[in-house]
Design a protein around this motif. Sequence first.
Motif, mmCIF file in Angstrom:
data_model
loop_
_atom_site.group_PDB
_atom_site.id
_atom_site.type_symbol
_atom_site.label_atom_id
_atom_site.label_comp_id
_atom_site.label_asym_id
_atom_site.label_seq_id
_atom_site.Cartn_x
_atom_site.Cartn_y
_atom_site.Cartn_z
ATOM 1 N N LYS A 184 -9.159 -1.959 30.140
ATOM 2 C CA LYS A 184 -9.042 -0.278 30.063
ATOM 3 C C LYS A 184 -9.691 0.467 29.197
ATOM 4 N N GLY A 185 -10.009 -0.279 27.950
ATOM 5 C CA GLY A 185 -10.722 0.300 26.950
ATOM 6 C C GLY A 185 -9.890 0.868 25.867
ATOM 7 N N ASP A 186 -8.522 0.606 26.070
ATOM 8 C CA ASP A 186 -7.643 1.335 25.262
ATOM 9 C C ASP A 186 -7.374 0.490 23.889
ATOM 10 N N SER A 187 -7.935 0.392 22.795
ATOM 11 C CA SER A 187 -7.780 -0.422 21.961
ATOM 12 C C SER A 187 -6.752 0.015 20.970
ATOM 13 N N ALA A 188 -6.623 1.151 20.830
ATOM 14 C CA ALA A 188 -5.755 2.079 19.904
ATOM 15 C C ALA A 188 -4.143 1.723 20.620
ATOM 16 N N LEU A 189 -3.867 1.747 21.797
ATOM 17 C CA LEU A 189 -2.715 1.441 22.230
ATOM 18 C C LEU A 189 -2.326 0.047 21.986
ATOM 19 N N ALA A 190 -3.498 -0.934 22.385
ATOM 20 C CA ALA A 190 -3.303 -2.318 22.123
ATOM 21 C C ALA A 190 -2.875 -2.714 20.746
ATOM 22 N N GLU A 191 -3.522 -2.106 19.860
ATOM 23 C CA GLU A 191 -2.999 -2.096 18.433
ATOM 24 C C GLU A 191 -1.559 -1.826 18.199
ATOM 25 N N TRP A 192 -1.255 -0.763 18.765
ATOM 26 C CA TRP A 192 0.162 -0.318 18.461
ATOM 27 C C TRP A 192 0.992 -1.490 19.263
ATOM 28 N N VAL A 193 0.841 -1.976 20.351
ATOM 29 C CA VAL A 193 1.476 -2.838 21.024
ATOM 30 C C VAL A 193 1.784 -3.995 20.169
ATOM 31 N N ARG A 194 0.555 -4.461 19.650
ATOM 32 C CA ARG A 194 0.631 -5.717 18.914
ATOM 33 C C ARG A 194 1.613 -5.580 17.408
ATOM 34 N N ASN A 195 1.642 -4.463 16.932
ATOM 35 C CA ASN A 195 2.393 -4.095 15.737
ATOM 36 C C ASN A 195 3.881 -3.625 16.017
ATOM 37 N N ASN A 196 4.031 -3.059 17.219
ATOM 38 C CA ASN A 196 5.396 -2.273 17.499
ATOM 39 C C ASN A 196 6.120 -2.649 18.536
ATOM 40 N N THR A 197 5.986 -3.874 19.396
ATOM 41 C CA THR A 197 6.606 -4.323 20.313
ATOM 42 C C THR A 197 6.806 -6.008 19.971
ATOM 43 N N THR A 198 7.929 -6.469 20.518
ATOM 44 C CA THR A 198 7.994 -7.855 20.860
ATOM 45 C C THR A 198 8.197 -8.139 22.252
ATOM 46 N N SER A 199 7.669 -9.499 22.730
ATOM 47 C CA SER A 199 8.007 -9.775 24.077
ATOM 48 C C SER A 199 8.748 -11.132 24.019
ATOM 49 N N PRO A 200 10.076 -11.413 23.773
ATOM 50 C CA PRO A 200 10.765 -12.624 23.739
ATOM 51 C C PRO A 200 10.522 -13.474 24.956
ATOM 52 N N ASN A 201 10.529 -14.736 25.146
ATOM 53 C CA ASN A 201 10.540 -15.474 26.348
ATOM 54 C C ASN A 201 12.118 -15.461 26.651
ATOM 55 N N THR A 202 12.202 -15.756 27.946
ATOM 56 C CA THR A 202 13.563 -15.552 28.541
ATOM 57 C C THR A 202 13.704 -16.501 29.621
ATOM 58 N N MET A 203 14.840 -17.118 29.832
ATOM 59 C CA MET A 203 15.205 -17.654 31.202
ATOM 60 C C MET A 203 16.488 -17.222 31.918
ATOM 61 N N VAL A 204 16.276 -16.963 33.065
ATOM 62 C CA VAL A 204 17.123 -15.953 33.897
ATOM 63 C C VAL A 204 17.515 -17.134 35.197
ATOM 64 N N ASP A 205 18.812 -16.742 35.385
ATOM 65 C CA ASP A 205 19.385 -17.912 36.527
ATOM 66 C C ASP A 205 20.632 -17.237 37.154
ATOM 67 N N ARG A 206 20.383 -16.708 38.482
ATOM 68 C CA ARG A 206 21.595 -16.633 39.288
ATOM 69 C C ARG A 206 21.070 -16.148 40.802
ATOM 70 N N ILE A 207 21.320 -17.200 41.557
ATOM 71 C CA ILE A 207 21.037 -16.932 42.911
ATOM 72 C C ILE A 207 21.516 -15.693 43.378
ATOM 73 N N THR A 208 20.634 -14.848 44.146
ATOM 74 C CA THR A 208 20.988 -13.565 44.382
ATOM 75 C C THR A 208 20.261 -13.079 45.807
ATOM 76 N N PRO A 209 21.006 -13.475 46.974
ATOM 77 C CA PRO A 209 20.145 -13.075 48.156
ATOM 78 C C PRO A 209 19.962 -11.620 48.430
ATOM 79 N N ARG A 210 19.083 -11.221 49.295
ATOM 80 C CA ARG A 210 19.068 -9.729 49.704
ATOM 81 C C ARG A 210 20.326 -9.336 50.384
ATOM 82 N N PRO A 211 20.892 -8.111 50.045
ATOM 83 C CA PRO A 211 22.240 -7.909 50.692
ATOM 84 C C PRO A 211 22.074 -7.864 52.121
ATOM 85 N N THR A 212 23.175 -8.298 52.778
ATOM 86 C CA THR A 212 22.969 -8.171 54.413
ATOM 87 C C THR A 212 24.301 -7.081 54.669
#
Length: 464
Positions: A184-212
């Motif tokens: 996108k060419g947005d290097s300023a936002l990319a730099e902000w994301v690197r310095n001001n956000t974290t993105s932890p890895n997660t594992m989620v689990d619960r079988i959830t059907p679409r409601p009927t």
Amino acid sequence: MTTNSVWMHIGAGSFHRAHQAWYLHKLREQGDDSWSIALGNIRSDALPLLAQLQAQNGEYVLETVTPEGERAYETITSLRKILPWDREISALVEQGADAQTRVIGFTVTEAGYYLTTAHELDLTQADVQADIQGDIRTIYGALARILSQRVAKGGAPVTLLNCDNLRHNGERFRQGFLAFLAAKGDSALAEWVRNNTTSPNTMVDRITPRPTPDVAERVKAATGRDDGAAVMAESFIQWVIEDDFIAGRPALEKVGVELVESVLPWEEAKIRILNATHAAIAWAGTLIGLNHIDESTRQPDIYALAHAYITRDVIPSLSPSPLDLADYRDVVLARFSNPYIKDTNQRVGADGLSKIPGMVTPTLRECYQRGAQPEATAMLPALFYLFLQRWARDDLPYTYQDGVLQADALRQQFASEDALKAFLSDSTLFAELAGDAAFHALVSRKVADLQAWLKQPERSLAAV
């Protein structure tokens, strides 16, 4: 305690409301109301649900059911703000820019990250290209819009939390997002994301059907509530998160969430033993005319196929492990057999074009790397091939949903005489194995075996 921290969640589907929202509700039950959820959606498909939740002040009933058929009902209270949808996602942007929003979570399905088999952002995807030009069709375009406004309003740090079934989900989302910003060419936002956000890895689990509709009927009978947003799930639940929140977090450890240094052993077991097997059972069940996961799992041939895949190929690939993988296998297959969940093969079989490379191909590759023939794992791409063949003939009993499906091109491929060869030669699905003659021969044999089985369903697949 006064509510002063917001978890904004993007993705109003059933899974979030049965999983992450449940955990924050349990904290509120303990008297900790310092965190609440603001829920919204990128696309318009959740408009009726968001309107229903708004009418119910964000509250809804969650029904859970054990394998023995014991049902329980809870009114979930953690959704304190419903963010209405419009084309500019203005409510999400406003909430996401607020410094009180300390976590932005999202559930957009595996296909919603638009990654190649090399885990790079697929810049050829039409939705990605549209968002690079300023549209909002993907999580990347939405977050670019939200975080640009957050920076404009002071730029308070925020955790970006992936809650989808994607291996290394935090890392791969982050890599995809930074690649999107670069395109996108947005290097300023990319730099902000690197310095001001974290993105932890997660594992989620619960079988959830679409409601009927019967979910709301049971909720009404059990609680007296007319609930247009009721959701149901299995009683089992698990959430493992790397403890890397840049702006604080709820006290999730008090309600059973596992906060760890590395989520890798849990996520590998979940993705390969639960998710891949789940999809394979859905494809196999569909091929023999079944509609639900539980009845498909209880078919002896399908159960044997799933058990063999995990036992022969996955467990050796993941060993040694801090988990008891054989026990995990047995628990997973018992959960799939739960006759009270009524999860559909349509829901679980969706997004196969992302599930094969993300959940199946790693085991195929590792078997070859250790000198073993992936006989059991090869059944999974063979099943998916026959499933897609039915789709291409308009012979599935339901609409197949896949976020990266290019329908015209795939129908043309399956109309050709060498459709199986073209399928197996797709490096997007099979990485370097796409050029491996031995792999082609192995899966081709499995396809033939399955075709014979489908003509004579009484034949056992146990030796296939």
